[in-house]
Structure formats: structure tokens, C-alpha cells
Design an enzyme around this catalytic site. Structure first.
Site, mmCIF file in Angstrom:
data_model
loop_
_atom_site.group_PDB
_atom_site.id
_atom_site.type_symbol
_atom_site.label_atom_id
_atom_site.label_comp_id
_atom_site.label_asym_id
_atom_site.label_seq_id
_atom_site.Cartn_x
_atom_site.Cartn_y
_atom_site.Cartn_z
ATOM 1 N N SER A 266 -13.106 -13.167 -24.874
ATOM 2 C CA SER A 266 -12.379 -14.349 -24.394
ATOM 3 C C SER A 266 -13.259 -15.585 -24.491
ATOM 4 C CB SER A 266 -11.955 -14.137 -22.941
ATOM 5 O OG SER A 266 -13.096 -14.262 -22.105
ATOM 6 N N LYS A 267 -12.621 -16.725 -24.272
ATOM 7 C CA LYS A 267 -13.345 -17.981 -24.320
ATOM 8 C C LYS A 267 -14.465 -17.989 -23.275
ATOM 9 C CE LYS A 267 -12.507 -22.798 -23.175
ATOM 10 N NZ LYS A 267 -13.934 -23.025 -22.996
ATOM 11 N N ARG A 268 -14.192 -17.332 -22.137
ATOM 12 C CA ARG A 268 -15.208 -17.292 -21.080
ATOM 13 C C ARG A 268 -16.490 -16.587 -21.546
ATOM 14 N NH1 ARG A 268 -12.914 -14.490 -16.801
ATOM 15 N NH2 ARG A 268 -10.896 -14.962 -17.722
#
Ligand code: GLU
Length: 513
Positions: A266-268
Site C-alpha cells: 500500500s501507499k503507507r
């Protein structure tokens, strides 16, 4: 059917920037199309107007252009099967929803969102958290299956809002063969009555996707694994619309996982571990937040594409470096794996390094030029090329070659560690002598400088370690880098001797303080 022209589509929804997983989906579609002399189509799936993000479509187009995955047909280019934006195809879908109602495979549902919410809440309270509108629950809802025909007609005529839902058959097995996953079998009891047409007059993803794949003569649907649960619904839609004979073949691509393999990337993860998850930098218009992109971070598009190709596929040989044409040649869906592919940021950098080394010095110089200009440095293109030739072995990114700043300007600071550990009391004397040796050289070539240096060590009875780091310090100010002899030769005699003289004084002052 077997001799059908290969036509594949990349069908993103413009709800934000394209994740690198999306670029991989586009890539596999592109490779498959080109391998089979087929068409690669871009279709923008923007039926969900609540999730529309301005700039997202332009971002998708730009990402495809950057990676070289240029569609044969699409919103920008047009084509025989357009329009290629679902919002522009709006008038086209209604008739298919109507046909499904007429054939008894779909029905009108009048339940308001408040009513649906209430049922869900009640179910939750009764410890049934996953309430679904399905073959059981529909019997107690407000729809054309439970209402009388008159009542349904009256509601429709009165313009009451409704959706159209697919009527899932009871206890039927839906099966299809996925090129990546093999046979997939799902019992319809596990599927809900999907909304296929919304009260705003727009089809949902499921209906629009099937209608468009059919009308655009799509032969293969290659998409992410997250769409696998939708595939049985799609198979039923093909059947109910009488399009079974030309139903596309499916290939669901494995997930891209976090570097440690625990879950979807994910972007995180990118923010946490310091790598981009998007091809290009993205300026979130709503949050005024900037997310980094591979392009802006200095990655080469071809190296990035090469890396992506290996996230879920391998050629079955040890070869790792493939340009786009090479990938087209080597790619098969049969060699796409079922299990998730771990994203590896180090490997991504490695690919970039390999592609940097493959670039000619002239190409690299072109890339370095603007970075130098930014720093206010002017130099002849031929000189910049030479710098690139010297620095490229040590670089992963073009910007790494700025480490060789000392090739353009004299150093103003001096590596403290070298100064502390290597610059001894006897050093200035040794350096002065060495300076005279260099000054006496007529042919100021790298080989000559090196030979003279070695001869000097020999006659003085000195080791490399006592002299070389200090010479590097005088010339470059830093403790590491490519061959000092090459650097000295590049700077030329006047500049090299000048630096030795000036920097001896600088260092003397530093040492004294
Ligand atoms: N619009 C869907 C997406 O955003 C397309 C899925 C498909 O390829 O069928 O990924």
C-alpha cells in the site's frame, strides 16, 4: 473463436493516481497484445461519479506515455470502438439492463438507502454482520419480485428511484477457466444480487464492464486478483445476455505484496519504507498532499518497466534485463504465477543501476546537464560526457553523479575522517614533493600520472595508504571516488596544481585551529 483477434483492455477507474500494480496490469496487457499482434485498449471506467477525482485520467495517460505502454485505442487516440470513457457511453447500457429484467434475470429494487441501512443494522444487532441482498433476503425486500405487478408499474410510472439488481440463481455452480489460476468454481449461494444499474441512470461497474468488453470485442481480460470474486458474476452476465460464445478468457494477476510478504503493498508501506508506489508524482487536489513518483525520483522508465514485469512473471531463464521488445518476445501468461509477488525496493534500485550502466555517456550527460544548470554550473557537453564516463560505475541514479561536483569546481570543505586519520605531520612535506613531480610531467595523461605517482612512492619508500587519500583530499575534498589519477588528468595540470597549492593552505589552517 480460437482464431479471434487478440484485443485486451486496461480499464482503470479515475479515482486517484495509478498504483504501480495498475501499471503492471497495463504492462501485462500490453505485452500480451503485442506478442499476439493484437490491440491494447485503454478504457476509462468512470461510472461511479462519487469517486471521480479530477486529474486522475490525465495522470493515467501520462503514466502510460512515460512507461511507453501506448494504447492503440483509447480516449485520447479514439478508435473504431469508442467512445472509450464509460461516462460518454451512458445511453448505451440501459437497454441491456432492460433485457435482463425482461428475461427474468434481473429485477427492480425500490429499497431506499435508509431502508437498506436499517436492515443491515438489524442484522448486525442479531449478530449477522455480513447481511447481503441475496436469493434469500430479497424475498423480504421492496422489489419487483415481492411487489405486485401493478404496484411495480405504479412506482415506475411515479418516477420512484430504483436500482436494477441481478437475480442470482439458487445453488448453481459457476465455473470458468482462468489462465493463471486454472478452474475456478463458485456456488451462486455465496453471491449477492449485485446492483447492475443505479438510480442515477448509470450502470455499475459489473454491467458496464461486460457490455463494453463485449462491444469492444475484448478477447482476454487480464486484471488484478481483487477482481476474481467478480468474475463469476461476469460469467453469468455473459450467459444471460446471450454472449457466452464470445466471452473473453480471464487471467487474474497475483497481488503485489509488501517487501516482507505480509499483505498487499500500500501507499503507507511506501511512505514508511521510503519508496514511491506511484509511477509519477501525484498532487492530491483534495488534500494538497504530494506523493512521490518513480519518474521524479530519477528512475528510468525502461528499468521501472523491467522491474514491474518480474513482479509476478519470470521468463524461466536466468536473464533479468529485458527492454520492452524483449519482454514482448519472452512474455506468456502461462508463466505468470498464482502467488503474490513481493515488491523489492533494493531490486528496483538495482534495475535502475543496470539501466544507467547501459546508457551511453552522451545520454547520461543529457540527463545530468539540467541538474548541473540547477546548481549554477556550466560546462561543455563533451566534458560532462567525460564526467559521466568516470562516475557511472558508482551511480544508481543520474543525480548520484553530482558526487563528482569536484570535477566542476574546487572543493570548499574537506572530509574530516581523512583529515583526522591520514593527514599527518609529515604530510605537507610529502605533498609538496609530489606536487613537483606532477608539475614536471609533460604528458598529463591518467597512465602517466599514475606511473609517476608509483615511482614517487617507490623512491620515497612510502605506501599507497599514506599518500593517496591525502592527494584525493587535496584534489576533491572527499574521501572516496573514482581513480584520483583519472580525476587529475581530467582537471588538467593547471587546475590540479592550483588545487594542491590552495588546499594545502586551507588544510594547514584547519589543522591549526
Ligand atoms: N475499473 C476496474 C478497475 O479499476 C477494472 C477491473 C477490470 O479490469 O475488469 O480496476
Amino acid at each position: 473463436m480460437e482464431n479471434r483477434k487478440v484485443r485486451v483492455r486496461f480499464a482503470p477507474s479515475p479515482t486517484g493516481p495509478l498504483h504501480m500494480g495498475g501499471v503492471r496490469t497495463a504492462l501485462y496487457n500490453y505485452l500480451f497484445a503485442k506478442k499476439h499482434g493484437g490491440d491494447f485498449i485503454l478504457r476509462v471506467e468512470d461510472t461511479d461519479q462519487t469517486r471521480f477525482v479530477p486529474g486522475a485520467e490525465a495522470y493515467i495517460q501520462e503514466s502510460l506515455a512515460w512507461t511507453g505502454l501506448v494504447p492503440n485505442e483509447g480516449p485520447a487516440k479514439g478508435g473504431e470502438f469508442g467512445p472509450y470513457r464509460q461516462s460518454e457511453r451512458k445511453p448505451l447500457y440501459r437497454q441491456y439492463a432492460d433485457a435482463l429484467v425482461a428475461s427474468g434475470n434481473a429485477y427492480y429494487a425500490f429499497d431506499t438507502s435508509e431502508e437498506l441501512e436499517e436492515v443491515r443494522e438489524k442484522a448486525k444487532a442479531a449478530k449477522l454482520p455480513n447481511w447481503q441482498y441475496n436469493h434469500i433476503t430479497r424475498n423480504s425486500m421492496k422489489n419487483s419480485l415481492t411487489l405486485s405487478e401493478d404496484e411495480t408499474e405504479r412506482k415506475l410510472a411515479a418516477g420512484e428511484p430504483y436500482t436494477i439488481r441481478l437475480k442470482m440463481p439458487r445453488n448453481e455452480e459457476v465455473r470458468f477457466e482462468d489462465i493463471v489460476r486454472g478452474w475456478v468454481v463458485v456456488n451462486t449461494n455465496n453471491l449477492d444480487d449485485k446492483v447492475i444499474f443505479k438510480s442515477d441512470g448509470m450502470p455499475t461497474y459489473h454491467l458496464a464492464n461486460i457490455v463494453d468488453d463485449h462491444l469492444m470485442e475484448i478477447s482476454h481480460v487480464i486484471r488484478g486478483e481483487e477482481w476474481l470474486p467478480s468474475a463469476p458474476v461476469h460469467v453469468l452476465l455473459y450467459r444471460y445476455l446471450g454472449w457466452e460464445a464470445t466471452q473473453p478468457k480471464f487471467a487474474h494477476l497475483p497481488l503485489i505484496l509488501k517487501p516482507d510478504g505480509n499483505g498487499k503493498l500500500s501507499k503507507r508501506d511506501g511512505d514508511r519504507l521510503g519508496f514511491p508506489v506511484f509511477p509519477l508524482e501525484w498532487n492530491d487536489p483534495a488534500k494538497s498532499e504530494v506523493s512521490s513518483g518513480y519518474r521524479e525520483k530519477g528512475y528510468f522508465a525502461d528499468g521501472f518497466v523491467n522491474m514491474l514485469a518480474f513482479l509476478g512473471w519470470n521468463p524461466g531463464t536466468p536473464q533479468e534485463l529485458f527492454d520492452l521488445d524483449g519482454l514482448v518476445e519472452a512474455f506468456t501468461l502461462e508463466r505468470v504465477g498464482k502467488s503474490g509477488a513481493k515488491f523489492d525496493p533494493d531490486k528496483t534500485r538495482w534495475f535502475n543501476q543496470q539501466y544507467l550502466r547501459q546508457r551511453s555517456d552522451a545520454e547520461l550527460a543529457q540527463g545530468l546537464q539540467p541538474l548541473l544548470t540547477e546548481k549554477g554550473i556550466e560546462a561543455a557537453p563533451e566534458y560532462i560526457e567525460k564526467v559521466c564516463a568516470l562516475m557511472k560505475e558508482r551511480a544508481t541514479f543520474i543525480s548520484d553523479m553530482l558526487e563528482g561536483m569536484y570535477l566542476f569546481q574546487a572543493p570548499e570543505s574537506f572530509d574530516e575522517k581523512t583529515l583526522r586519520k591520514k593527514w599527518k605531520e609529515a604530510t605537507p612535506g610529502i605533498m609538496s614533493k609530489l606536487r613537483e613531480e606532477l608539475a614536471a610531467l609533460e604528458d598529463f595523461s591518467e597512465t602517466n600520472i599514475e606511473a609517476r605517482f608509483k615511482a614517487f612512492l617507490e623512491t620515497e619508500g612510502l605506501g599507497f595508504g599514506a599518500v593517496l587519500p591525502n592527494l584525493r583530499l587535496l584534489i576533491t575534498g572527499v574521501g572516496m571516488g573514482p581513480s584520483v589519477f583519472a580525476i587529475i588528468a581530467m582537471l588538467g595540470k593547471t587546475e590540479a596544481l592550483n588545487r594542491i597549492d590552495t588546499n594545502m593552505q586551507h588544510i594547514a589552517t584547519l589543522k591549526a585551529s
